[in-house]
Design a protein around this motif. Structure first.
Motif, PDB file in Angstrom:
ATOM      1  N   ASP A   1      -5.110 -30.799  50.121  1.00  0.00           N
ATOM      2  CA  ASP A   1      -3.655 -30.855  50.280  1.00  0.00           C
ATOM      3  C   ASP A   1      -3.186 -29.568  50.966  1.00  0.00           C
ATOM      4  O   ASP A   1      -3.259 -28.495  50.394  1.00  0.00           O
ATOM      5  CB  ASP A   1      -2.993 -31.002  48.899  1.00  0.00           C
ATOM      6  CG  ASP A   1      -1.488 -31.189  49.021  1.00  0.00           C
ATOM      7  OD1 ASP A   1      -0.796 -31.083  48.006  1.00  0.00           O
ATOM      8  OD2 ASP A   1      -1.026 -31.450  50.148  1.00  0.00           O
ATOM      9  N   THR A   2      -2.778 -29.720  52.212  1.00  0.00           N
ATOM     10  CA  THR A   2      -2.374 -28.542  52.965  1.00  0.00           C
ATOM     11  C   THR A   2      -0.862 -28.512  53.005  1.00  0.00           C
ATOM     12  O   THR A   2      -0.241 -29.005  53.941  1.00  0.00           O
ATOM     13  CB  THR A   2      -2.948 -28.584  54.376  1.00  0.00           C
ATOM     14  OG1 THR A   2      -2.557 -29.807  54.990  1.00  0.00           O
ATOM     15  CG2 THR A   2      -4.463 -28.505  54.342  1.00  0.00           C
ATOM     16  N   GLU A   3      -0.239 -27.953  51.974  1.00  0.00           N
ATOM     17  CA  GLU A   3       1.212 -27.958  51.941  1.00  0.00           C
ATOM     18  C   GLU A   3       1.774 -26.573  51.704  1.00  0.00           C
ATOM     19  O   GLU A   3       1.417 -25.887  50.749  1.00  0.00           O
ATOM     20  CB  GLU A   3       1.722 -28.904  50.851  1.00  0.00           C
ATOM     21  CG  GLU A   3       3.238 -29.058  50.871  1.00  0.00           C
ATOM     22  CD  GLU A   3       3.747 -30.050  49.854  1.00  0.00           C
ATOM     23  OE1 GLU A   3       3.727 -31.252  50.132  1.00  0.00           O
ATOM     24  OE2 GLU A   3       4.168 -29.605  48.771  1.00  0.00           O
ATOM     25  N   VAL A   4       2.668 -26.215  52.590  1.00  0.00           N
ATOM     26  CA  VAL A   4       3.459 -24.997  52.435  1.00  0.00           C
ATOM     27  C   VAL A   4       4.917 -25.439  52.444  1.00  0.00           C
ATOM     28  O   VAL A   4       5.333 -26.184  53.336  1.00  0.00           O
ATOM     29  CB  VAL A   4       3.187 -24.019  53.605  1.00  0.00           C
ATOM     30  CG1 VAL A   4       4.049 -22.775  53.466  1.00  0.00           C
ATOM     31  CG2 VAL A   4       1.705 -23.656  53.665  1.00  0.00           C
ATOM     32  N   THR A   5       5.666 -25.016  51.443  1.00  0.00           N
ATOM     33  CA  THR A   5       7.068 -25.402  51.369  1.00  0.00           C
ATOM     34  C   THR A   5       7.953 -24.203  51.663  1.00  0.00           C
ATOM     35  O   THR A   5       7.593 -23.055  51.342  1.00  0.00           O
ATOM     36  CB  THR A   5       7.428 -25.977  49.992  1.00  0.00           C
ATOM     37  OG1 THR A   5       7.148 -24.998  48.990  1.00  0.00           O
ATOM     38  CG2 THR A   5       6.615 -27.229  49.701  1.00  0.00           C
ATOM     39  N   GLN A   6       9.114 -24.490  52.258  1.00  0.00           N
ATOM     40  CA  GLN A   6      10.071 -23.440  52.578  1.00  0.00           C
ATOM     41  C   GLN A   6      11.463 -23.904  52.190  1.00  0.00           C
ATOM     42  O   GLN A   6      11.818 -25.068  52.416  1.00  0.00           O
ATOM     43  CB  GLN A   6      10.054 -23.110  54.077  1.00  0.00           C
ATOM     44  CG  GLN A   6       8.825 -22.379  54.554  1.00  0.00           C
ATOM     45  CD  GLN A   6       8.951 -21.945  55.999  1.00  0.00           C
ATOM     46  OE1 GLN A   6       8.203 -22.388  56.855  1.00  0.00           O
ATOM     47  NE2 GLN A   6       9.897 -21.055  56.271  1.00  0.00           N
ATOM     48  N   THR A   7      12.232 -23.000  51.625  1.00  0.00           N
ATOM     49  CA  THR A   7      13.634 -23.269  51.335  1.00  0.00           C
ATOM     50  C   THR A   7      14.478 -22.080  51.751  1.00  0.00           C
ATOM     51  O   THR A   7      14.007 -20.928  51.689  1.00  0.00           O
ATOM     52  CB  THR A   7      13.845 -23.530  49.825  1.00  0.00           C
ATOM     53  OG1 THR A   7      13.323 -22.429  49.069  1.00  0.00           O
ATOM     54  CG2 THR A   7      13.169 -24.822  49.388  1.00  0.00           C
ATOM     55  N   PRO A   8      15.707 -22.323  52.182  1.00  0.00           N
ATOM     56  CA  PRO A   8      16.282 -23.638  52.482  1.00  0.00           C
ATOM     57  C   PRO A   8      15.793 -24.156  53.834  1.00  0.00           C
ATOM     58  O   PRO A   8      15.134 -23.435  54.577  1.00  0.00           O
ATOM     59  CB  PRO A   8      17.782 -23.330  52.540  1.00  0.00           C
ATOM     60  CG  PRO A   8      17.837 -21.925  53.061  1.00  0.00           C
ATOM     61  CD  PRO A   8      16.646 -21.217  52.477  1.00  0.00           C
ATOM     62  N   LYS A   9      16.122 -25.364  54.162  1.00  0.00           N
ATOM     63  CA  LYS A   9      15.772 -25.928  55.478  1.00  0.00           C
ATOM     64  C   LYS A   9      16.696 -25.371  56.552  1.00  0.00           C
ATOM     65  O   LYS A   9      16.284 -25.153  57.692  1.00  0.00           O
ATOM     66  CB  LYS A   9      15.868 -27.451  55.448  1.00  0.00           C
ATOM     67  CG  LYS A   9      14.729 -28.125  54.746  1.00  0.00           C
ATOM     68  CD  LYS A   9      14.773 -29.634  54.933  1.00  0.00           C
ATOM     69  CE  LYS A   9      13.501 -30.327  54.498  1.00  0.00           C
ATOM     70  NZ  LYS A   9      13.027 -29.958  53.176  1.00  0.00           N
ATOM     71  N   HIS A  10      17.953 -25.208  56.189  1.00  0.00           N
ATOM     72  CA  HIS A  10      18.949 -24.668  57.110  1.00  0.00           C
ATOM     73  C   HIS A  10      19.746 -23.589  56.389  1.00  0.00           C
ATOM     74  O   HIS A  10      19.993 -23.696  55.189  1.00  0.00           O
ATOM     75  CB  HIS A  10      19.920 -25.764  57.585  1.00  0.00           C
ATOM     76  CG  HIS A  10      19.264 -26.902  58.287  1.00  0.00           C
ATOM     77  ND1 HIS A  10      19.002 -26.893  59.629  1.00  0.00           N
ATOM     78  CD2 HIS A  10      18.804 -28.092  57.813  1.00  0.00           C
ATOM     79  CE1 HIS A  10      18.417 -28.041  59.969  1.00  0.00           C
ATOM     80  NE2 HIS A  10      18.276 -28.768  58.882  1.00  0.00           N
ATOM     81  N   LEU A  11      20.161 -22.574  57.152  1.00  0.00           N
ATOM     82  CA  LEU A  11      20.960 -21.506  56.567  1.00  0.00           C
ATOM     83  C   LEU A  11      21.908 -20.963  57.618  1.00  0.00           C
ATOM     84  O   LEU A  11      21.489 -20.646  58.729  1.00  0.00           O
ATOM     85  CB  LEU A  11      20.048 -20.380  56.056  1.00  0.00           C
ATOM     86  CG  LEU A  11      20.721 -19.168  55.423  1.00  0.00           C
ATOM     87  CD1 LEU A  11      21.489 -19.583  54.179  1.00  0.00           C
ATOM     88  CD2 LEU A  11      19.689 -18.095  55.063  1.00  0.00           C
ATOM     89  N   VAL A  12      23.180 -20.898  57.244  1.00  0.00           N
ATOM     90  CA  VAL A  12      24.189 -20.265  58.089  1.00  0.00           C
ATOM     91  C   VAL A  12      24.712 -19.062  57.324  1.00  0.00           C
ATOM     92  O   VAL A  12      25.075 -19.170  56.157  1.00  0.00           O
ATOM     93  CB  VAL A  12      25.351 -21.234  58.408  1.00  0.00           C
ATOM     94  CG1 VAL A  12      26.385 -20.548  59.298  1.00  0.00           C
ATOM     95  CG2 VAL A  12      24.834 -22.501  59.072  1.00  0.00           C
ATOM     96  N   MET A  13      24.723 -17.923  57.972  1.00  0.00           N
ATOM     97  CA  MET A  13      25.194 -16.720  57.286  1.00  0.00           C
ATOM     98  C   MET A  13      25.971 -15.814  58.236  1.00  0.00           C
ATOM     99  O   MET A  13      25.741 -15.821  59.456  1.00  0.00           O
ATOM    100  CB  MET A  13      24.041 -15.948  56.650  1.00  0.00           C
ATOM    101  CG  MET A  13      22.964 -15.476  57.585  1.00  0.00           C
ATOM    102  SD  MET A  13      21.558 -14.738  56.718  1.00  0.00           S
ATOM    103  CE  MET A  13      22.269 -13.216  56.087  1.00  0.00           C
ATOM    104  N   GLY A  14      26.881 -15.079  57.644  1.00  0.00           N
ATOM    105  CA  GLY A  14      27.623 -14.100  58.406  1.00  0.00           C
ATOM    106  C   GLY A  14      26.854 -12.792  58.484  1.00  0.00           C
ATOM    107  O   GLY A  14      25.873 -12.581  57.774  1.00  0.00           O
ATOM    108  N   MET A  15      27.305 -11.918  59.343  1.00  0.00           N
ATOM    109  CA  MET A  15      26.587 -10.668  59.581  1.00  0.00           C
ATOM    110  C   MET A  15      26.642  -9.717  58.400  1.00  0.00           C
ATOM    111  O   MET A  15      25.830  -8.788  58.311  1.00  0.00           O
ATOM    112  CB  MET A  15      27.103  -9.988  60.850  1.00  0.00           C
ATOM    113  CG  MET A  15      26.734 -10.733  62.129  1.00  0.00           C
ATOM    114  SD  MET A  15      27.112  -9.808  63.606  1.00  0.00           S
ATOM    115  CE  MET A  15      28.879 -10.062  63.694  1.00  0.00           C
ATOM    116  N   THR A  16      27.530  -9.960  57.454  1.00  0.00           N
ATOM    117  CA  THR A  16      27.601  -9.069  56.289  1.00  0.00           C
ATOM    118  C   THR A  16      26.942  -9.664  55.056  1.00  0.00           C
ATOM    119  O   THR A  16      26.867  -9.034  54.014  1.00  0.00           O
ATOM    120  CB  THR A  16      29.064  -8.746  55.949  1.00  0.00           C
ATOM    121  OG1 THR A  16      29.753  -9.975  55.708  1.00  0.00           O
ATOM    122  CG2 THR A  16      29.735  -8.010  57.099  1.00  0.00           C
ATOM    123  N   ASN A  17      26.448 -10.890  55.188  1.00  0.00           N
ATOM    124  CA  ASN A  17      25.843 -11.563  54.023  1.00  0.00           C
ATOM    125  C   ASN A  17      24.461 -11.027  53.704  1.00  0.00           C
ATOM    126  O   ASN A  17      23.765 -10.445  54.552  1.00  0.00           O
ATOM    127  CB  ASN A  17      25.727 -13.062  54.287  1.00  0.00           C
ATOM    128  CG  ASN A  17      27.055 -13.773  54.361  1.00  0.00           C
ATOM    129  OD1 ASN A  17      27.136 -14.837  54.970  1.00  0.00           O
ATOM    130  ND2 ASN A  17      28.075 -13.210  53.749  1.00  0.00           N
TER     131      ASN A  17
END
Lengths: 121, 113
Positions: free
Chosen positions: A1-17
């Motif tokens: 089983d070759t599985e690598v998971t990543q979260t989140p799939k999408h991310l929007v952030m401001g420059m100060t976050n």
């Protein structure tokens, strides 16, 4: 089983976050990687961890801070990013990482997660 | 300088035909590994096949085979009986023993029905 998971799939952030990307693998691999990929370009290596220790930092700006809490987890902490940091961030793992010495073996094959698409506004 | 060259930015191939994606590499390191990855539009980088510099036989994995010509420093990927799902970006990469993974620029493959 070759599985690598990543979260989140999408991310929007401001420059100060401040945000974090997470990566997890359950293959018993001892090396983990962070890559940044811009559209229509190959991935660019950012960091390599081997046996939970930072092995390579490709002169990445300090606004990117990696962390490897254990052999299965890899985080990328983000702070004060710039719009040009918008990209696909890929995590990968491999059984081994021999560094810059020794014979290259198939165990160094990197298996990737699905990535996090990051947009910095 | 160590590098990977993929000379085909894009290719159109008819479904069910075989496809050859070109890859040449340059290194003076006797120990290296060669990898092919597939990246669909979804973004995930999928490992396809590996060839070690000391391997005597060409690597094969299902419909994928690697045409390894060491003297010519060539590691072409052959996909037999192409399918619509093979449409993707394909990257060739090399891991010399004295450096981390070096990537080619990629080839965008489109399979036509």
């Amino acid at each position: 089983d070759t599985e690598v998971t990543q979260t989140p799939k999408h991310l929007v952030m401001g420059m100060t976050n401040k945000k974090s990307l997470k990566c997890e693998q359950h293959m018993g691999h001892r090396a983990m990687y962070w890559y940044k990929q811009k559209a229509k370009k190959p991935p660019e290596l950012m960091f390599v961890y081997s046996y939970e220790k930072l092995s390579i930092n490709e002169s990445v700006p300090s606004r990117f801070s990696p962390e490897c809490p254990n052999s299965s987890l890899l985080n990328l902490h983000l702070h004060a990013l710039q719009p040009e940091d918008s990209a696909l961030y890929l995590c990968a793992s491999s059984q081994e990482f021999s560094g810059t010495s020794g014979r290259v073996r198939q165990e160094e094959t990197q298996y990737f997660g699905p990535g996090t698409r990051l947009l910095v506004l | 300088a160590q590098k990977i060259t993929q000379t085909q930015p894009g290719m159109f191939v008819q479904e069910k035909e075989a496809v050859t994606l070109d890859c040449t590499y340059d290194t003076s390191d006797p120990s290296y590994g060669l990898f092919w990855y597939k990246q669909p539009s979804s973004g995930e980088m999928i490992f396809l096949i590996y060839q070690g510099s000391y391997d005597q036989q060409n690597a094969t994995e299902g419909r994928y085979s690697l045409n390894f010509q060491k003297a010519r420093k060539s590691a072409n990927l052959v996909i037999s009986a192409s399918q619509l799902g093979d449409s993707a970006m394909y990257f060739c990469a090399m891991r010399p023993s004295n450096y981390q993974l070096i990537w080619g620029a990629g080839t965008k493959l489109i399979i036509k029905p």
